[in-house]
Design a protein around this motif. Sequence first.
Motif, PDB file in Angstrom:
ATOM      1  N   GLU A 237       0.835  -1.209   0.000  1.00 37.32           N
ATOM      2  CA  GLU A 237       0.000   0.000   0.000  1.00 37.32           C
ATOM      3  C   GLU A 237       0.865   1.253   0.000  1.00 37.32           C
ATOM      4  OE1 GLU A 237      -3.578   2.105   2.644  1.00 37.32           O
ATOM      5  OE2 GLU A 237      -3.038  -0.004   2.996  1.00 37.32           O
ATOM      6  N   ALA A 238       1.933   1.220   0.770  1.00 36.90           N
ATOM      7  CA  ALA A 238       2.834   2.374   0.809  1.00 36.90           C
ATOM      8  C   ALA A 238       3.547   2.565  -0.521  1.00 36.90           C
ATOM      9  CB  ALA A 238       3.855   2.197   1.936  1.00 36.90           C
ATOM     10  N   PHE A 239       3.922   1.462  -1.173  1.00 34.73           N
ATOM     11  CA  PHE A 239       4.594   1.589  -2.466  1.00 34.73           C
ATOM     12  C   PHE A 239       3.642   2.122  -3.536  1.00 34.73           C
ATOM     13  CE2 PHE A 239       7.666  -1.384  -0.517  1.00 34.73           C
ATOM     14  CZ  PHE A 239       8.791  -0.587  -0.675  1.00 34.73           C
ATOM     15  N   GLN A 240       2.378   1.802  -3.423  1.00 35.18           N
ATOM     16  CA  GLN A 240       1.412   2.382  -4.356  1.00 35.18           C
ATOM     17  C   GLN A 240       1.384   3.898  -4.199  1.00 35.18           C
ATOM     18  OE1 GLN A 240      -2.682   1.021  -4.027  1.00 35.18           O
ATOM     19  NE2 GLN A 240      -3.045   1.527  -6.168  1.00 35.18           N
ATOM     20  N   ALA A 241       1.406   4.362  -2.958  1.00 36.90           N
ATOM     21  CA  ALA A 241       1.427   5.809  -2.717  1.00 36.90           C
ATOM     22  C   ALA A 241       2.725   6.433  -3.224  1.00 36.90           C
ATOM     23  CB  ALA A 241       1.261   6.079  -1.220  1.00 36.90           C
ATOM     24  N   ILE A 242       3.840   5.726  -3.054  1.00 40.65           N
ATOM     25  CA  ILE A 242       5.146   6.248  -3.476  1.00 40.65           C
ATOM     26  C   ILE A 242       5.210   6.426  -4.988  1.00 40.65           C
ATOM     27  CG2 ILE A 242       7.594   5.612  -3.691  1.00 40.65           C
ATOM     28  CD1 ILE A 242       7.284   4.392  -0.812  1.00 40.65           C
ATOM     29  N   VAL A 243       4.823   5.410  -5.756  1.00 36.10           N
ATOM     30  CA  VAL A 243       4.963   5.491  -7.213  1.00 36.10           C
ATOM     31  C   VAL A 243       3.947   6.441  -7.840  1.00 36.10           C
ATOM     32  CG1 VAL A 243       5.997   3.203  -7.387  1.00 36.10           C
ATOM     33  CG2 VAL A 243       3.516   3.450  -7.689  1.00 36.10           C
ATOM     34  N   ASN A 244       2.936   6.845  -7.055  1.00 29.06           N
ATOM     35  CA  ASN A 244       1.940   7.775  -7.582  1.00 29.06           C
ATOM     36  C   ASN A 244       2.072   9.190  -7.022  1.00 29.06           C
ATOM     37  OD1 ASN A 244      -0.055   6.241  -9.372  1.00 29.06           O
ATOM     38  ND2 ASN A 244       0.081   4.893  -7.594  1.00 29.06           N
ATOM     39  N   HIS A 245       3.007   9.402  -6.098  1.00 24.84           N
ATOM     40  CA  HIS A 245       3.122  10.725  -5.489  1.00 24.84           C
ATOM     41  C   HIS A 245       3.623  11.732  -6.525  1.00 24.84           C
ATOM     42  CE1 HIS A 245       4.222  13.977  -2.799  1.00 24.84           C
ATOM     43  NE2 HIS A 245       3.521  13.371  -1.863  1.00 24.84           N
ATOM     44  N   PRO A 246       3.015  12.912  -6.600  1.00 25.38           N
ATOM     45  CA  PRO A 246       3.423  13.901  -7.611  1.00 25.38           C
ATOM     46  C   PRO A 246       4.899  14.275  -7.563  1.00 25.38           C
ATOM     47  CG  PRO A 246       1.355  14.545  -6.578  1.00 25.38           C
ATOM     48  CD  PRO A 246       1.847  13.360  -5.813  1.00 25.38           C
ATOM     49  N   ALA A 247       5.507  14.224  -6.385  1.00 25.10           N
ATOM     50  CA  ALA A 247       6.923  14.590  -6.257  1.00 25.10           C
ATOM     51  C   ALA A 247       7.861  13.463  -6.655  1.00 25.10           C
ATOM     52  CB  ALA A 247       7.218  15.006  -4.816  1.00 25.10           C
ATOM     53  N   LEU A 248       7.326  12.260  -6.830  1.00 28.03           N
ATOM     54  CA  LEU A 248       8.159  11.088  -7.077  1.00 28.03           C
ATOM     55  C   LEU A 248       7.869  10.379  -8.395  1.00 28.03           C
ATOM     56  CD1 LEU A 248       7.944   9.456  -3.510  1.00 28.03           C
ATOM     57  CD2 LEU A 248       9.720  10.982  -4.368  1.00 28.03           C
ATOM     58  N   ARG A 249       6.659  10.437  -8.880  1.00 26.60           N
ATOM     59  CA  ARG A 249       6.193   9.544  -9.945  1.00 26.60           C
ATOM     60  C   ARG A 249       6.992   9.666 -11.244  1.00 26.60           C
ATOM     61  NH1 ARG A 249       0.917   9.122 -10.941  1.00 26.60           N
ATOM     62  NH2 ARG A 249       1.246   8.756 -13.169  1.00 26.60           N
ATOM     63  N   ASN A 250       7.615  10.797 -11.485  1.00 32.15           N
ATOM     64  CA  ASN A 250       8.381  10.974 -12.729  1.00 32.15           C
ATOM     65  C   ASN A 250       9.884  10.745 -12.565  1.00 32.15           C
ATOM     66  OD1 ASN A 250       6.110  11.668 -14.360  1.00 32.15           O
ATOM     67  ND2 ASN A 250       6.096  13.693 -13.427  1.00 32.15           N
ATOM     68  N   LEU A 251      10.308  10.363 -11.362  1.00 30.59           N
ATOM     69  CA  LEU A 251      11.720  10.068 -11.118  1.00 30.59           C
ATOM     70  C   LEU A 251      12.045   8.643 -11.551  1.00 30.59           C
ATOM     71  CD1 LEU A 251      12.142  11.566  -7.525  1.00 30.59           C
ATOM     72  CD2 LEU A 251      12.923  12.577  -9.683  1.00 30.59           C
ATOM     73  N   PRO A 252      13.312   8.343 -11.845  1.00 30.85           N
ATOM     74  CA  PRO A 252      13.691   6.956 -12.095  1.00 30.85           C
ATOM     75  C   PRO A 252      13.772   6.179 -10.779  1.00 30.85           C
ATOM     76  CG  PRO A 252      15.606   8.384 -12.271  1.00 30.85           C
ATOM     77  CD  PRO A 252      14.427   9.283 -12.072  1.00 30.85           C
ATOM     78  N   PHE A 253      13.223   4.959 -10.782  1.00 31.71           N
ATOM     79  CA  PHE A 253      13.232   4.072  -9.620  1.00 31.71           C
ATOM     80  C   PHE A 253      14.163   2.899  -9.916  1.00 31.71           C
ATOM     81  CE2 PHE A 253       9.274   6.354  -9.206  1.00 31.71           C
ATOM     82  CZ  PHE A 253       9.017   6.440  -7.840  1.00 31.71           C
ATOM     83  N   TYR A 254      14.942   2.500  -8.900  1.00 29.79           N
ATOM     84  CA  TYR A 254      15.889   1.395  -9.066  1.00 29.79           C
ATOM     85  C   TYR A 254      15.677   0.379  -7.949  1.00 29.79           C
ATOM     86  CZ  TYR A 254      18.073   5.186 -11.696  1.00 29.79           C
ATOM     87  OH  TYR A 254      18.305   6.243 -12.551  1.00 29.79           O
ATOM     88  N   LEU A 255      15.366  -0.854  -8.335  1.00 29.67           N
ATOM     89  CA  LEU A 255      15.195  -1.934  -7.376  1.00 29.67           C
ATOM     90  C   LEU A 255      16.545  -2.464  -6.912  1.00 29.67           C
ATOM     91  CD1 LEU A 255      12.371  -3.749  -9.314  1.00 29.67           C
ATOM     92  CD2 LEU A 255      12.135  -3.056  -6.914  1.00 29.67           C
ATOM     93  N   GLU A 256      16.663  -2.666  -5.604  1.00 30.28           N
ATOM     94  CA  GLU A 256      17.839  -3.314  -5.013  1.00 30.28           C
ATOM     95  C   GLU A 256      17.383  -4.430  -4.067  1.00 30.28           C
ATOM     96  OE1 GLU A 256      21.149   0.169  -4.560  1.00 30.28           O
ATOM     97  OE2 GLU A 256      19.529   0.148  -3.090  1.00 30.28           O
ATOM     98  N   THR A 257      16.308  -5.083  -4.431  1.00 29.41           N
ATOM     99  CA  THR A 257      15.725  -6.125  -3.594  1.00 29.41           C
ATOM    100  C   THR A 257      16.464  -7.449  -3.801  1.00 29.41           C
ATOM    101  OG1 THR A 257      14.109  -6.449  -5.368  1.00 29.41           O
ATOM    102  CG2 THR A 257      13.435  -5.074  -3.520  1.00 29.41           C
TER     103      THR A 257
END
Length: 276
Positions: A237-257
């Motif tokens: 649920e938190a990751f859904q909010a993160i990838v949709n947040h206006p301040a974040l959604r257009n940034l590049p995301f990198y998985l390190e899982t």
Amino acid sequence: MLHIGCHLSVSQGFLHMGGEALSIGADTFQFFSRNPRGSGVRKLDVDDIQALNQLMADHHFAPILAHAPYTLNGCSKTAKTRDFARQAMADDLRRLEYVDNCRYNFHPGSHVGQGAETGIALIADLLNTCMFPGQKTTVLLETMAGKGTEVGRTFEELAAIIDKVAMNEKLGVCLDTCHGFDGGYDIVHHLDDVLTAFDKVIGLERLKAVHINDSKNELASHKDRHEKIGDGHIGLEAFQAIVNHPALRNLPFYLETPNDLDGYAREIALLRSLQQ
């Protein structure tokens, strides 16, 4: 569209990494600039890099991210360790001039009992020594979990480093979701407040990338142990909010899982499905 990739191995070359990224539905990726636990570096192959540059242009990649080795500690109390940090970072930045649309991320370091103020001054000195006029690569300070004597556990410490760097127009920040959560920033229940604090202390214009990782540990644990997306204490649920947040959604995301290539493909598809 969510710009997302994962960490890939440079061992088979730059063009190979670009092909691997495409094969798992990614439009960016991260790689180590040199041996993450040592000092060795891959021989510079300009033709290979140029082939990657063309592939990235053809497929509209988001910025890729070179990650400095974990052995790079510019605020160590040991002169030999600080010397290695200067040599490695300076060499990395010169080599990255051949790579288009690439940023350079590093862990600020550990002051090893010297105190955060001394650590901050030494890290700023490292950057002032290694950065050079006209460089095209933006250098990113990574947010840290605060284990041991890490510098960069708070936004204030990162801001203090940035303020001491002459070429700070080429400095930014990579927000690591696991590190931030483990460091005490509640991105699960108070994401807006965390980003407001970031903007007040550092400025959202300096936020250039996100390491998107779940955490094996609870809020403010200061442990830094990454977990697969949705399997940790941050949660889907938190990751859904993160990838949709206006301040974040257009940034590049990198998985390190903790994943193999197929696992990264599933996580990339999962995170894309969450963006609205």
